[in-house]
Write a protein that holds these residues in place. Structure first.
Motif, PDB file in Angstrom:
ATOM      1  N   GLU A  31       0.836  -1.210   0.000  1.00 22.73           N
ATOM      2  CA  GLU A  31       0.000   0.000   0.000  1.00 22.73           C
ATOM      3  C   GLU A  31       0.868   1.257   0.000  1.00 22.73           C
ATOM      4  O   GLU A  31       0.622   2.207  -0.750  1.00 22.73           O
ATOM      5  N   ARG A  32       1.877   1.240   0.832  1.00 21.38           N
ATOM      6  CA  ARG A  32       2.782   2.388   0.920  1.00 21.38           C
ATOM      7  C   ARG A  32       3.557   2.578  -0.390  1.00 21.38           C
ATOM      8  O   ARG A  32       3.713   3.707  -0.864  1.00 21.38           O
ATOM      9  N   SER A  33       4.028   1.487  -0.977  1.00 18.11           N
ATOM     10  CA  SER A  33       4.753   1.575  -2.244  1.00 18.11           C
ATOM     11  C   SER A  33       3.853   2.124  -3.347  1.00 18.11           C
ATOM     12  O   SER A  33       4.273   2.952  -4.157  1.00 18.11           O
ATOM     13  N   LEU A  34       2.605   1.666  -3.385  1.00 18.48           N
ATOM     14  CA  LEU A  34       1.658   2.132  -4.386  1.00 18.48           C
ATOM     15  C   LEU A  34       1.428   3.636  -4.265  1.00 18.48           C
ATOM     16  O   LEU A  34       1.438   4.370  -5.271  1.00 18.48           O
ATOM     17  N   MET A  35       1.250   4.113  -3.058  1.00 20.22           N
ATOM     18  CA  MET A  35       1.003   5.536  -2.851  1.00 20.22           C
ATOM     19  C   MET A  35       2.239   6.372  -3.189  1.00 20.22           C
ATOM     20  O   MET A  35       2.137   7.470  -3.743  1.00 20.22           O
ATOM     21  N   LYS A  36       3.422   5.854  -2.876  1.00 22.48           N
ATOM     22  CA  LYS A  36       4.643   6.572  -3.234  1.00 22.48           C
ATOM     23  C   LYS A  36       4.817   6.650  -4.736  1.00 22.48           C
ATOM     24  O   LYS A  36       5.129   7.710  -5.297  1.00 22.48           O
ATOM     25  N   GLU A  37       4.636   5.512  -5.416  1.00 19.59           N
ATOM     26  CA  GLU A  37       4.877   5.458  -6.856  1.00 19.59           C
ATOM     27  C   GLU A  37       3.870   6.293  -7.640  1.00 19.59           C
ATOM     28  O   GLU A  37       4.184   6.790  -8.726  1.00 19.59           O
ATOM     29  N   THR A  38       2.672   6.457  -7.114  1.00 24.10           N
ATOM     30  CA  THR A  38       1.666   7.261  -7.801  1.00 24.10           C
ATOM     31  C   THR A  38       1.686   8.715  -7.352  1.00 24.10           C
ATOM     32  O   THR A  38       0.858   9.514  -7.791  1.00 24.10           O
ATOM     33  N   GLY A  39       2.624   9.064  -6.481  1.00 26.06           N
ATOM     34  CA  GLY A  39       2.842  10.457  -6.113  1.00 26.06           C
ATOM     35  C   GLY A  39       1.885  11.036  -5.104  1.00 26.06           C
ATOM     36  O   GLY A  39       1.751  12.262  -5.009  1.00 26.06           O
ATOM     37  N   VAL A  40       1.213  10.201  -4.318  1.00 25.32           N
ATOM     38  CA  VAL A  40       0.252  10.723  -3.339  1.00 25.32           C
ATOM     39  C   VAL A  40       0.728  10.503  -1.903  1.00 25.32           C
ATOM     40  O   VAL A  40      -0.032  10.726  -0.963  1.00 25.32           O
ATOM     41  N   ALA A  41       1.967  10.092  -1.724  1.00 25.60           N
ATOM     42  CA  ALA A  41       2.501   9.879  -0.375  1.00 25.60           C
ATOM     43  C   ALA A  41       3.844  10.583  -0.250  1.00 25.60           C
ATOM     44  O   ALA A  41       4.706  10.464  -1.121  1.00 25.60           O
ATOM     45  N   GLY A  42       3.987  11.316   0.825  1.00 22.49           N
ATOM     46  CA  GLY A  42       5.240  12.010   1.082  1.00 22.49           C
ATOM     47  C   GLY A  42       6.023  11.340   2.191  1.00 22.49           C
ATOM     48  O   GLY A  42       5.744  10.220   2.611  1.00 22.49           O
ATOM     49  N   ASP A  43       6.995  12.076   2.707  1.00 26.13           N
ATOM     50  CA  ASP A  43       7.863  11.605   3.778  1.00 26.13           C
ATOM     51  C   ASP A  43       7.101  11.629   5.100  1.00 26.13           C
ATOM     52  O   ASP A  43       6.624  12.684   5.532  1.00 26.13           O
ATOM     53  N   LEU A  44       6.977  10.479   5.737  1.00 26.02           N
ATOM     54  CA  LEU A  44       6.256  10.405   7.011  1.00 26.02           C
ATOM     55  C   LEU A  44       7.107  10.854   8.192  1.00 26.02           C
ATOM     56  O   LEU A  44       6.606  10.925   9.313  1.00 26.02           O
ATOM     57  N   THR A  45       8.362  11.140   7.976  1.00 24.11           N
ATOM     58  CA  THR A  45       9.241  11.493   9.098  1.00 24.11           C
ATOM     59  C   THR A  45       9.340  12.998   9.327  1.00 24.11           C
ATOM     60  O   THR A  45       9.967  13.419  10.286  1.00 24.11           O
ATOM     61  N   MET A  46       8.712  13.815   8.456  1.00 23.44           N
ATOM     62  CA  MET A  46       8.811  15.266   8.572  1.00 23.44           C
ATOM     63  C   MET A  46       7.423  15.878   8.719  1.00 23.44           C
ATOM     64  O   MET A  46       6.487  15.517   7.992  1.00 23.44           O
ATOM     65  N   CYS A  47       7.285  16.817   9.657  1.00 21.09           N
ATOM     66  CA  CYS A  47       6.010  17.483   9.893  1.00 21.09           C
ATOM     67  C   CYS A  47       5.728  18.494   8.790  1.00 21.09           C
ATOM     68  O   CYS A  47       6.622  19.235   8.364  1.00 21.09           O
ATOM     69  N   THR A  48       4.488  18.529   8.340  1.00 13.47           N
ATOM     70  CA  THR A  48       4.099  19.504   7.346  1.00 13.47           C
ATOM     71  C   THR A  48       4.061  20.897   7.969  1.00 13.47           C
ATOM     72  O   THR A  48       3.716  21.067   9.135  1.00 13.47           O
ATOM     73  N   GLY A  49       4.412  21.878   7.215  1.00 12.23           N
ATOM     74  CA  GLY A  49       4.381  23.255   7.698  1.00 12.23           C
ATOM     75  C   GLY A  49       5.641  23.663   8.431  1.00 12.23           C
ATOM     76  O   GLY A  49       6.306  24.617   8.069  1.00 12.23           O
ATOM     77  N   THR A  50       6.017  22.918   9.468  1.00 12.59           N
ATOM     78  CA  THR A  50       7.174  23.294  10.289  1.00 12.59           C
ATOM     79  C   THR A  50       8.479  22.737   9.734  1.00 12.59           C
ATOM     80  O   THR A  50       9.546  23.311   9.967  1.00 12.59           O
ATOM     81  N   GLY A  51       8.404  21.607   9.041  1.00  3.30           N
ATOM     82  CA  GLY A  51       9.617  20.981   8.545  1.00  3.30           C
ATOM     83  C   GLY A  51      10.421  20.278   9.623  1.00  3.30           C
ATOM     84  O   GLY A  51      11.545  19.826   9.378  1.00  3.30           O
ATOM     85  N   GLN A  52       9.842  20.168  10.828  1.00  4.97           N
ATOM     86  CA  GLN A  52      10.542  19.504  11.926  1.00  4.97           C
ATOM     87  C   GLN A  52      10.378  17.995  11.828  1.00  4.97           C
ATOM     88  O   GLN A  52       9.373  17.492  11.346  1.00  4.97           O
ATOM     89  N   ARG A  53      11.374  17.288  12.323  1.00  5.11           N
ATOM     90  CA  ARG A  53      11.329  15.839  12.283  1.00  5.11           C
ATOM     91  C   ARG A  53      10.298  15.309  13.284  1.00  5.11           C
ATOM     92  O   ARG A  53      10.142  15.843  14.393  1.00  5.11           O
ATOM     93  N   VAL A  54       9.582  14.275  12.867  1.00  7.37           N
ATOM     94  CA  VAL A  54       8.614  13.618  13.742  1.00  7.37           C
ATOM     95  C   VAL A  54       9.320  13.056  14.975  1.00  7.37           C
ATOM     96  O   VAL A  54      10.400  12.471  14.875  1.00  7.37           O
ATOM     97  N   GLN A  55       8.705  13.268  16.139  1.00 11.67           N
ATOM     98  CA  GLN A  55       9.266  12.765  17.392  1.00 11.67           C
ATOM     99  C   GLN A  55       8.537  11.482  17.788  1.00 11.67           C
ATOM    100  O   GLN A  55       7.309  11.427  17.779  1.00 11.67           O
ATOM    101  N   ALA A  56       9.281  10.482  18.155  1.00 10.17           N
ATOM    102  CA  ALA A  56       8.729   9.148  18.399  1.00 10.17           C
ATOM    103  C   ALA A  56       7.645   9.143  19.462  1.00 10.17           C
ATOM    104  O   ALA A  56       6.667   8.393  19.368  1.00 10.17           O
ATOM    105  N   GLU A  57       7.801   9.963  20.495  1.00 11.83           N
ATOM    106  CA  GLU A  57       6.890   9.907  21.640  1.00 11.83           C
ATOM    107  C   GLU A  57       5.623  10.742  21.458  1.00 11.83           C
ATOM    108  O   GLU A  57       4.706  10.667  22.287  1.00 11.83           O
TER     109      GLU A  57
END
Length: 259
Positions: A159-185
């Motif tokens: 599912e994740r590969s399909l969304m990436k290859e079709t251009g509808v999935a971005g980087d899940l490790t970066m917050c939108t707007g702020t550009g800050q890295r996602v924090q595990a907790e």
């Protein structure tokens, strides 16, 4: 002496280009898989085929329903094929299909998961849009299902590969707007168009931990929380990108196996 006029550039004076007939547009021995087929006229089929270099295409298999047709036993789902066709219209003409082999057969729950993958491809892939990397992911997923690898993990990765290859999935490790890295907790929601952001109590979208997002980005589903949260997150994101169109096989999987 009479003046001789230079030849004019009229249609009759220009050399005519040879007409390119539809039958001259031929593709041979293309790796492909049947995704879906349905009857066409009395003896033929329309076959939806996922190919490595031409994407998802529609082919008319003339006479494929006849009892003695060579195509009758070949045009089966989940079987690696070498496919040839001619034509340039929306529906081309199948001119040959041969079984290649190399993948184990899908049985029981794995077979239903395979139909789920096919339904995703039919509903999310545009026609004539090549995705060779996704084609390889599809082969890998079928191979893993055939070898009884955990179906929930295989499905989440595809599912994740399909969304990436079709251009509808971005980087899940970066917050939108702020550009800050996602924090595990921390807890987050994933906007289908923009990506992750910190969760609010009023959010209707599934809330997932930052650890889940980090794990999903590196395809690590060994943690049970990641596996559970990713299931609901991908269900939400796919429903949004499908515009509310239901996935029939997904509902069956939910009812029978809770995948």
């Amino acid at each position: 002496m009479p003046v001789v006029a230079a030849p004019t550039d009229t249609p009759s004076a220009r050399p005519r280009r040879p007409r390119v007939l539809e039958k001259d547009h031929r593709v041979g021995n293309q790796p492909g898989f049947v995704l879906h087929s349905y009857p066409y006229k009395e003896t033929s089929l329309i076959v939806d085929v996922f190919t490595r270099d031409h994407g998802r295409i529609a082919l008319v298999a003339k006479g494929a329903k006849r009892p003695h047709s060579k195509l009758r036993g070949v045009l089966q789902t989940f079987q690696p094929l070498s496919v040839s066709w001619s034509g340039k219209s929306e529906v081309r003409t199948l001119t040959g299909a041969e079984w290649v082999g190399g993948l184990p057969p899908l049985e029981k729950a794995a077979l239903l998961c395979g139909f789920y993958l096919n339904e995703l491809l039919v509903k999310l892939l545009a026609r004539d849009d090549p995705h060779p990397a996704l084609f390889d992911h599809y082969i890998a997923a079928l191979n893993q299902l055939g070898h009884d690898e955990p179906a929930p993990i295989v499905l989440r990765k595809f599912e994740r590969s399909l969304m990436k290859e079709t251009g509808v999935a971005g980087d899940l490790t970066m917050c939108t707007g702020t550009g800050q890295r996602v924090q595990a907790e921390r807890l987050y929601v994933v906007d289908p168009e923009r990506g992750p952001r910190p969760a609010n109590p009023s959010d209707a979208a599934p809330r997932v931990s930052g650890q889940t997002l980090l794990d999903m980005e590196r395809e690590d589903y060994s943690d049970s929380t990641t596996l559970t949260q990713s299931k609901f997150l991908m269900r939400y994101l796919l429903a949004w990108h499908l515009g509310g169109v239901p996935l029939n096989t997904r509902q069956i999987l939910i009812d029978l196996t809770q995948l």
